[in-house]
Design a protein around this motif. Structure first.
Motif, PDB file in Angstrom:
ATOM      1  N   VAL A   8       0.869  -1.172   0.000  1.00  0.00           N
ATOM      2  CA  VAL A   8       0.000   0.000   0.000  1.00  0.00           C
ATOM      3  C   VAL A   8       0.908   1.224   0.000  1.00  0.00           C
ATOM      4  O   VAL A   8       2.093   1.136   0.297  1.00  0.00           O
ATOM      5  CB  VAL A   8      -0.974   0.022   1.204  1.00  0.00           C
ATOM      6  N   GLU A   9       0.328   2.362  -0.302  1.00  0.00           N
ATOM      7  CA  GLU A   9       1.130   3.576  -0.413  1.00  0.00           C
ATOM      8  C   GLU A   9       0.703   4.604   0.629  1.00  0.00           C
ATOM      9  O   GLU A   9      -0.488   4.786   0.878  1.00  0.00           O
ATOM     10  CB  GLU A   9       0.966   4.158  -1.815  1.00  0.00           C
ATOM     11  N   ILE A  10       1.685   5.262   1.225  1.00  0.00           N
ATOM     12  CA  ILE A  10       1.424   6.437   2.045  1.00  0.00           C
ATOM     13  C   ILE A  10       2.182   7.589   1.403  1.00  0.00           C
ATOM     14  O   ILE A  10       3.206   7.387   0.753  1.00  0.00           O
ATOM     15  CB  ILE A  10       1.854   6.263   3.524  1.00  0.00           C
ATOM     16  N   VAL A  11       1.668   8.785   1.564  1.00  0.00           N
ATOM     17  CA  VAL A  11       2.321   9.962   1.010  1.00  0.00           C
ATOM     18  C   VAL A  11       2.769  10.832   2.167  1.00  0.00           C
ATOM     19  O   VAL A  11       1.969  11.187   3.041  1.00  0.00           O
ATOM     20  CB  VAL A  11       1.370  10.732   0.063  1.00  0.00           C
ATOM     21  N   VAL A  12       4.068  11.142   2.181  1.00  0.00           N
ATOM     22  CA  VAL A  12       4.650  11.974   3.226  1.00  0.00           C
ATOM     23  C   VAL A  12       5.336  13.151   2.548  1.00  0.00           C
ATOM     24  O   VAL A  12       6.219  12.950   1.708  1.00  0.00           O
ATOM     25  CB  VAL A  12       5.664  11.185   4.079  1.00  0.00           C
ATOM     26  N   ASP A  13       4.911  14.340   2.909  1.00  0.00           N
ATOM     27  CA  ASP A  13       5.475  15.550   2.306  1.00  0.00           C
ATOM     28  C   ASP A  13       5.464  15.477   0.781  1.00  0.00           C
ATOM     29  O   ASP A  13       6.429  15.831   0.115  1.00  0.00           O
ATOM     30  CB  ASP A  13       6.906  15.789   2.813  1.00  0.00           C
ATOM     31  N   GLY A  14       4.381  14.949   0.233  1.00  0.00           N
ATOM     32  CA  GLY A  14       4.207  14.878  -1.203  1.00  0.00           C
ATOM     33  C   GLY A  14       4.944  13.744  -1.895  1.00  0.00           C
ATOM     34  O   GLY A  14       4.870  13.621  -3.117  1.00  0.00           O
ATOM     35  N   LYS A  15       5.656  12.918  -1.145  1.00  0.00           N
ATOM     36  CA  LYS A  15       6.412  11.813  -1.739  1.00  0.00           C
ATOM     37  C   LYS A  15       5.787  10.476  -1.355  1.00  0.00           C
ATOM     38  O   LYS A  15       5.508  10.234  -0.187  1.00  0.00           O
ATOM     39  CB  LYS A  15       7.857  11.851  -1.272  1.00  0.00           C
ATOM     40  N   PRO A  16       5.578   9.578  -2.338  1.00  0.00           N
ATOM     41  CA  PRO A  16       4.981   8.273  -2.029  1.00  0.00           C
ATOM     42  C   PRO A  16       6.007   7.316  -1.407  1.00  0.00           C
ATOM     43  O   PRO A  16       7.190   7.334  -1.758  1.00  0.00           O
ATOM     44  CB  PRO A  16       4.543   7.759  -3.400  1.00  0.00           C
ATOM     45  N   HIS A  17       5.532   6.503  -0.475  1.00  0.00           N
ATOM     46  CA  HIS A  17       6.336   5.463   0.169  1.00  0.00           C
ATOM     47  C   HIS A  17       5.464   4.219   0.282  1.00  0.00           C
ATOM     48  O   HIS A  17       4.260   4.318   0.538  1.00  0.00           O
ATOM     49  CB  HIS A  17       6.790   5.901   1.565  1.00  0.00           C
ATOM     50  N   GLN A  18       6.067   3.062   0.075  1.00  0.00           N
ATOM     51  CA  GLN A  18       5.318   1.810   0.122  1.00  0.00           C
ATOM     52  C   GLN A  18       5.431   1.152   1.498  1.00  0.00           C
ATOM     53  O   GLN A  18       6.494   1.140   2.115  1.00  0.00           O
ATOM     54  CB  GLN A  18       5.839   0.828  -0.936  1.00  0.00           C
ATOM     55  N   GLY A  72       7.352  13.596   8.927  1.00  0.00           N
ATOM     56  CA  GLY A  72       6.387  14.438   8.240  1.00  0.00           C
ATOM     57  C   GLY A  72       5.004  13.821   8.106  1.00  0.00           C
ATOM     58  O   GLY A  72       4.114  14.414   7.500  1.00  0.00           O
ATOM     59  N   LEU A  73       4.783  12.663   8.696  1.00  0.00           N
ATOM     60  CA  LEU A  73       3.509  11.949   8.559  1.00  0.00           C
ATOM     61  C   LEU A  73       2.572  12.313   9.710  1.00  0.00           C
ATOM     62  O   LEU A  73       2.969  12.285  10.876  1.00  0.00           O
ATOM     63  CB  LEU A  73       3.774  10.444   8.555  1.00  0.00           C
ATOM     64  N   SER A  74       1.343  12.640   9.386  1.00  0.00           N
ATOM     65  CA  SER A  74       0.365  12.964  10.436  1.00  0.00           C
ATOM     66  C   SER A  74      -0.062  11.683  11.148  1.00  0.00           C
ATOM     67  O   SER A  74      -0.028  10.595  10.562  1.00  0.00           O
ATOM     68  CB  SER A  74      -0.866  13.644   9.835  1.00  0.00           C
ATOM     69  N   PRO A  75      -0.479  11.786  12.417  1.00  0.00           N
ATOM     70  CA  PRO A  75      -0.946  10.595  13.141  1.00  0.00           C
ATOM     71  C   PRO A  75      -2.117   9.900  12.435  1.00  0.00           C
ATOM     72  O   PRO A  75      -2.171   8.672  12.397  1.00  0.00           O
ATOM     73  CB  PRO A  75      -1.369  11.142  14.498  1.00  0.00           C
ATOM     74  N   THR A  76      -3.008  10.675  11.859  1.00  0.00           N
ATOM     75  CA  THR A  76      -4.153  10.091  11.152  1.00  0.00           C
ATOM     76  C   THR A  76      -3.698   9.297   9.935  1.00  0.00           C
ATOM     77  O   THR A  76      -4.143   8.168   9.723  1.00  0.00           O
ATOM     78  CB  THR A  76      -5.141  11.194  10.714  1.00  0.00           C
ATOM     79  N   ASP A  77      -2.788   9.862   9.160  1.00  0.00           N
ATOM     80  CA  ASP A  77      -2.289   9.164   7.980  1.00  0.00           C
ATOM     81  C   ASP A  77      -1.459   7.947   8.373  1.00  0.00           C
ATOM     82  O   ASP A  77      -1.478   6.930   7.677  1.00  0.00           O
ATOM     83  CB  ASP A  77      -1.470  10.103   7.098  1.00  0.00           C
ATOM     84  N   ALA A  78      -0.732   8.047   9.479  1.00  0.00           N
ATOM     85  CA  ALA A  78       0.047   6.897   9.970  1.00  0.00           C
ATOM     86  C   ALA A  78      -0.892   5.748  10.326  1.00  0.00           C
ATOM     87  O   ALA A  78      -0.675   4.607   9.909  1.00  0.00           O
ATOM     88  CB  ALA A  78       0.886   7.301  11.180  1.00  0.00           C
TER      89      ALA A  78
END
Length: 91
Positions: A8-18, A72-78
Motif C-alpha cells: 500500500v502507499e502512504i504519502v509523506v510531504d508529497g512523496k509516495p512510500h510503500q 512528516g507523517l500525520s498521526p491520522t495518515d500513519a
C-alpha cells in the motif's frame, strides 16, 4: 506499488512510500509487543503510542531508507497506512 504483493502507499510531504506487511514483519511485531498469537497482536495494535506507531511503520516500510520520512507523517495518515497494510495483507 503492487497490491498483489500486499503493498500500500502512504504519502509523506508529497512523496509516495510503500508499506508492506510480510511474514517477517508479523514476526517482528509479535516480538516487539510480546504477543503469542495474531489475535494478541490485533488487540495490541488497537492501543499504540506515537512511538509504537512509528516503530510499526518502520517495520512496514518497504525501503529502510524511507524511515527518515516518518517525521512528516500525520498521526491520522500513519494510522490509516498501518490499517490499510493489514487489510490488504490479511484481508
Amino acid at each position: 506499488m503492487n497490491h498483489a504483493r500486499g503493498e500500500v502507499e502512504i504519502v509523506v510531504d508529497g512523496k509516495p512510500h510503500q508499506l508492506c506487511l510480510t511474514l517477517g514483519g508479523l514476526a517482528e511485531l509479535e516480538t516487539l509487543f510480546a504477543c503469542q498469537s495474531l489475535q494478541d497482536l490485533q488487540a495490541r495494535l488497537k492501543r499504540l503510542s506515537a512511538r509504537e506507531m512509528r516503530d510499526v511503520l518502520g517495520i512496514l516500510l518497504v525501503a529502510d531508507s524511507d524511515r527518515t520520512c516518518l517525521d512528516g507523517l500525520s498521526p491520522t495518515d500513519a494510522a490509516r497506512g498501518i490499517a490499510e497494510a493489514f487489510l490488504v495483507a490479511l484481508g
